[in-house]
Design a protein around this motif. Structure first.
Motif, PDB file in Angstrom:
ATOM      1  N   UNK A   1       0.842  -1.191   0.000  1.00 58.87           N
ATOM      2  CA  UNK A   1       0.000   0.000   0.000  1.00 58.87           C
ATOM      3  C   UNK A   1       0.877   1.240   0.000  1.00 58.87           C
ATOM      4  N   UNK A   2       0.709   2.078  -0.998  1.00 57.35           N
ATOM      5  CA  UNK A   2       1.491   3.304  -1.111  1.00 57.35           C
ATOM      6  C   UNK A   2       0.595   4.481  -0.718  1.00 57.35           C
ATOM      7  N   UNK A   3       1.067   5.304   0.203  1.00 59.41           N
ATOM      8  CA  UNK A   3       0.296   6.462   0.664  1.00 59.41           C
ATOM      9  C   UNK A   3       0.915   7.728   0.090  1.00 59.41           C
ATOM     10  N   UNK A   4       0.121   8.516  -0.649  1.00 59.79           N
ATOM     11  CA  UNK A   4       0.611   9.738  -1.262  1.00 59.79           C
ATOM     12  C   UNK A   4       0.696  10.880  -0.267  1.00 59.79           C
ATOM     13  N   UNK A   5       1.320  11.972  -0.665  1.00 56.46           N
ATOM     14  CA  UNK A   5       1.475  13.133   0.223  1.00 56.46           C
ATOM     15  C   UNK A   5       0.121  13.745   0.570  1.00 56.46           C
ATOM     16  N   UNK A   6      -0.872  13.500  -0.286  1.00 56.31           N
ATOM     17  CA  UNK A   6      -2.216  14.030  -0.012  1.00 56.31           C
ATOM     18  C   UNK A   6      -3.065  13.059   0.805  1.00 56.31           C
ATOM     19  N   UNK A   7      -2.440  11.952   1.242  1.00 57.44           N
ATOM     20  CA  UNK A   7      -3.162  10.976   2.049  1.00 57.44           C
ATOM     21  C   UNK A   7      -3.864   9.900   1.250  1.00 57.44           C
ATOM     22  N   UNK A   8      -3.844   9.995  -0.077  1.00 63.89           N
ATOM     23  CA  UNK A   8      -4.490   8.977  -0.914  1.00 63.89           C
ATOM     24  C   UNK A   8      -3.726   7.661  -0.842  1.00 63.89           C
ATOM     25  N   UNK A   9      -4.445   6.573  -1.040  1.00 60.69           N
ATOM     26  CA  UNK A   9      -3.835   5.247  -0.959  1.00 60.69           C
ATOM     27  C   UNK A   9      -3.906   4.539  -2.305  1.00 60.69           C
TER      28      UNK A   9
END
Length: 224
Positions: A173-181
């Motif tokens: 699971x990769x979490x982006x800087x905007x909190x998206x997964x």
């Protein structure tokens, strides 16, 4: 019903024969029997797509001898068409959970045959599972919720259904800087040749069914 002039210039009515009427009724009954509305399936009469899928199963049962016995007891609970990247479409066939094991016995052959009938569309099978909400303090039902009915487990099972018979060898699971997964699903490389063309369809279907972003990848095996 049509009319044709008689030799004396009068019009005679031509009615469908009893055999034709019986055959039409039998065909409609057969299609209806192939569609079983299980829990969580759409209510109401079958859609055009569901009717076409049911008819295709009946035709394969009649015309492909080595599939006849396996297909006869099988039913679908629903079918849905989903847009895929690149302008393509995928058909998701939802099947009753108790019949999933039987479907998997003929999965590869049945998928190929249906993709011939639905040209330029990928076909995937997913069990029609149902989730239960987590009990709260004010819930009337105090019985513990089965794990198989949790949202996490149902979403995991959808992944397994989509890529069957290929094994999932890893998840990230990769979490982006905007909190998206973004979920990365790694598939067994031994099935690369038969899977690559469907990876976008898997992602589009999973996103539509769960609302989650996902990519399917096949790890490159190091050369010796």
């Amino acid at each position: 019903m049509s009319r044709r002039p008689s030799s004396k210039g009068r019009l005679n009515l031509i009615c469908p024969s009893r055999t034709q009427t019986r055959n039409s009724a039998f065909a409609a009954m057969s299609v209806t029997h192939k569609i079983q509305r299980t829990a969580n399936a759409p209510a109401g009469p079958p859609s055009d797509l569901e009717t076409k899928v049911a008819q295709s199963l009946i035709e394969l049962e009649s015309n492909v001898p080595d599939l006849k016995n396996e297909l006869r007891p099988l039913q679908i609970s629903a079918a849905k068409e989903i847009d895929v990247k690149g302008g393509k479409k995928a058909i998701v066939i939802f099947v009753p959970v108790p019949q999933l094991k039987q479907y998997r016995k003929v999965h590869s052959r049945l998928t190929r045959e249906l993709e011939k009938k639905f040209a330029d569309k990928h076909v995937v099978f997913v069990a029609q599972r149902r989730t239960l909400a987590k009990p709260t303090k004010t819930s009337r039902v105090k019985q513990k919720r089965p794990r198989s009915r949790t949202l996490t487990d149902v979403h995991d099972k959808i992944l397994e259904d989509l890529v069957y018979p290929t094994d999932i060898v890893g998840k990230r699971t990769r979490i982006g800087v905007d909190g998206s997964k973004l979920l990365r699903v790694l598939l067994d490389s031994k099935d690369a040749n038969s899977l690559e063309y469907k990876l976008d369809s898997f992602a589009s279907v999973y996103r539509r069914l769960t609302g989650k972003e996902v990519t399917f990848e096949i790890p490159v095996q190091p050369t010796e």
